[in-house]
Motif scaffolding. Structure first.
Motif, mmCIF file in Angstrom:
data_model
loop_
_atom_site.group_PDB
_atom_site.id
_atom_site.type_symbol
_atom_site.label_atom_id
_atom_site.label_comp_id
_atom_site.label_asym_id
_atom_site.label_seq_id
_atom_site.Cartn_x
_atom_site.Cartn_y
_atom_site.Cartn_z
ATOM 1 N N LEU A 284 0.818 -1.214 0.000
ATOM 2 C CA LEU A 284 0.000 0.000 0.000
ATOM 3 C C LEU A 284 0.852 1.264 0.000
ATOM 4 N N VAL A 287 1.206 2.981 -3.414
ATOM 5 C CA VAL A 287 0.012 3.505 -4.092
ATOM 6 C C VAL A 287 0.132 5.020 -4.139
ATOM 7 N N TYR A 291 -4.728 7.229 -6.775
ATOM 8 C CA TYR A 291 -5.129 5.835 -6.927
ATOM 9 C C TYR A 291 -5.622 5.251 -5.609
ATOM 10 N N ALA A 293 -6.285 1.357 -3.471
ATOM 11 C CA ALA A 293 -5.910 -0.054 -3.395
ATOM 12 C C ALA A 293 -6.533 -0.653 -2.146
ATOM 13 N N TYR A 307 -6.280 -2.976 -7.114
ATOM 14 C CA TYR A 307 -5.622 -1.683 -7.308
ATOM 15 C C TYR A 307 -6.146 -1.027 -8.579
#
Length: 437
Positions: A284, A287, A291, A293, A307
């Motif tokens: 994570l 990310v 975005y 996830a 994701y």
């Protein structure tokens, strides 16, 4: 364009809302009509688009201007499938209930309404014998709800951990990479269209909390409302917090954490949204930008990660239209998708019972015995210390950085309060949870 012959009565589709998401839905419904109809097995006919103002210029949309109407209440009575993307609680709730009463299945992206009053919508769908689908309500284009609700229906989901708000992820990512302050980056997010003019729902965690309630409800077969989610936003996160995370090889993220723990009569769930430090080695942590996830941990399937783009017109419209195809197929072939599953009815624990770790920054007097006094406070609350680091700030003052082992949040919070009362402590300057290990 599909070459498959499509026959039968058309499936009448009504669209409520024509903002960023609604415009993308209307465009894709129109330009991809042949392919969508082939996938459904019957023509999809857009019969109306409900808007607030008819005089707004929508000439860029490939939609017959005659289809726009301000009478949403009438429109929902004339459709087989109603798409609701206006958001908010009212009038969305009444329109959805009316649509179901008149036999229409509903596809919605309305996480706030689902988190506040999902059981009412499910009950109405059951009574009317129609579908209620809402993949677009959580994490935009990412298919996360259907895998939890259907693909993992035979498994035992234990934990859902994720980044479900793109705006806050962008803000925290920019703070991490540029060293800028929160307000500066929020203004940048607004300029780029990632944040609304009023970013409260995002930066205070309301948006993520609503999504966490939906995820927990599906994952644990228990009704969870937005009000039951412990919520903290990112407004208190400082550049110093970001740097402190860097110093220990971490990054700060706003996390939605849904957990199921205990056995038998002791079993329960916790649902929380708050900023936390996570190791840069954790998936994570990578990310970036806006975005999203989501990690799902299940007994048999193990750890799964989803994701992708968590917001935006086209990504969200993709999820909406996936649901439209699903419910339209049910209209053609008969049957319904899964309804509410709340059989487990597990208790929702308060935040104080959640197990977590704390990163605590304390300004103290630089004197012999200070560390012993601090350690005594931790021991008195049954909180174990993992690491301590001291930095001398002036000749007579110092800063202690303490990272704890896992403990109940209630005990950790009480420890912080007790530390602040010590005569040798000037201030507890920062407190942040540590997750992801």
């Amino acid at each position: 364009m599909s070459g498959k012959q499509v026959t039968g009565d058309p499936i009448r589709v009504a669209l409520l809302g024509c903002g960023v998401v609604g415009s993308s839905v209307a465009t894709m419904l129109t330009t991809h009509a042949d392919d969508l109809s082939a996938r459904v097995g019957a023509p999809l006919e857009l019969v109306g688009v409900a808007v607030r103002r008819l005089d707004k210029d929508r000439s860029d949309l490939p939609v017959d201007p005659a289809l726009f109407t301000t009478d949403a209440a009438d429109l929902v009575t004339k459709a087989d499938v109603v798409i609701e993307v206006i958001g908010g609680i009212d009038p969305a709730r009444d329109l959805i209930l009316s649509a179901m009463k008149h036999g229409a299945s509903v596809v919605t992206a309305n996480k706030a309404l689902l988190a506040e009053d999902g059981p009412t919508l499910y009950a109405a769908a059951d009574t009317a014998g129609v579908d209620l689908y809402y993949e677009a309500a959580v994490a935009g284009a990412i298919p996360i709800l259907r895998p939890i609700r259907e693909s993992l229906a035979g498994d035992d989901v234990r934990r859902v951990l994720g980044i479900v708000n793109g705006t806050t992820n962008f803000v925290l990512d920019q703070m991490d990479t540029s060293g800028a302050g929160l307000q500066e980056v929020v203004e940048e997010a607004q300029a780029l269209g990632y944040a609304e003019a009023d970013p409260t729902a995002d930066v205070e965690g309301f948006d993520a909390a609503a999504k966490a309630a939906i995820l927990a409800s599906l994952a644990f077969h228990t009704r969870v409302s937005g009000a039951q989610v412990h919520r903290e936003g990112i407004t208190e996160v400082t550049a110093a917090d970001i740097q402190a995370a860097k110093d220990m090889g971490c990054v700060v993220k706003l996390l939605a954490i849904c957990e199921r723990s205990g056995e038998g009569v002791e079993e329960g769930i916790s649902v929380r949204v708050h900023p936390a430090m996570i190791p840069r080695s954790h998936p994570l942590a990578s990310v970036r930008d806006a975005y999203n996830a989501v990690f799902v941990e299940a007994s048999a399937a193990g750890r799964l990660m989803f994701y992708g783009k968590g917001a935006g017109g086209d990504p969200t419209a993709s999820a909406v239209l996936g649901d439209v195809v699903a419910v339209a197929r049910h209209k053609v072939g008969g049957g319904r998708g899964p309804g509410e599953s709340a059989y487990a009815d597990l208790p929702v624990r308060d935040m104080g019972q959640s197990l977590t770790r704390y990163h605590i920054s304390i300004d103290v007097a630089d004197l012999p015995g200070v560390l012993a006094q601090v350690a005594t406070v931790f021991a008195a609350h049954d909180v174990s210390i993992e690491t301590v680091r001291q930095q001398v700030t002036t000749g007579s003052r110092a800063n202690l950085i303490v990272v704890t082992h896992q403990a109940p949040d209630r005990a950790l919070a009480a420890t912080v309060e007790a530390l602040a009362e010590l005569p040798i402590v000037d201030a507890v300057t920062s407190v942040m949870r540590v997750e992801g290990e």
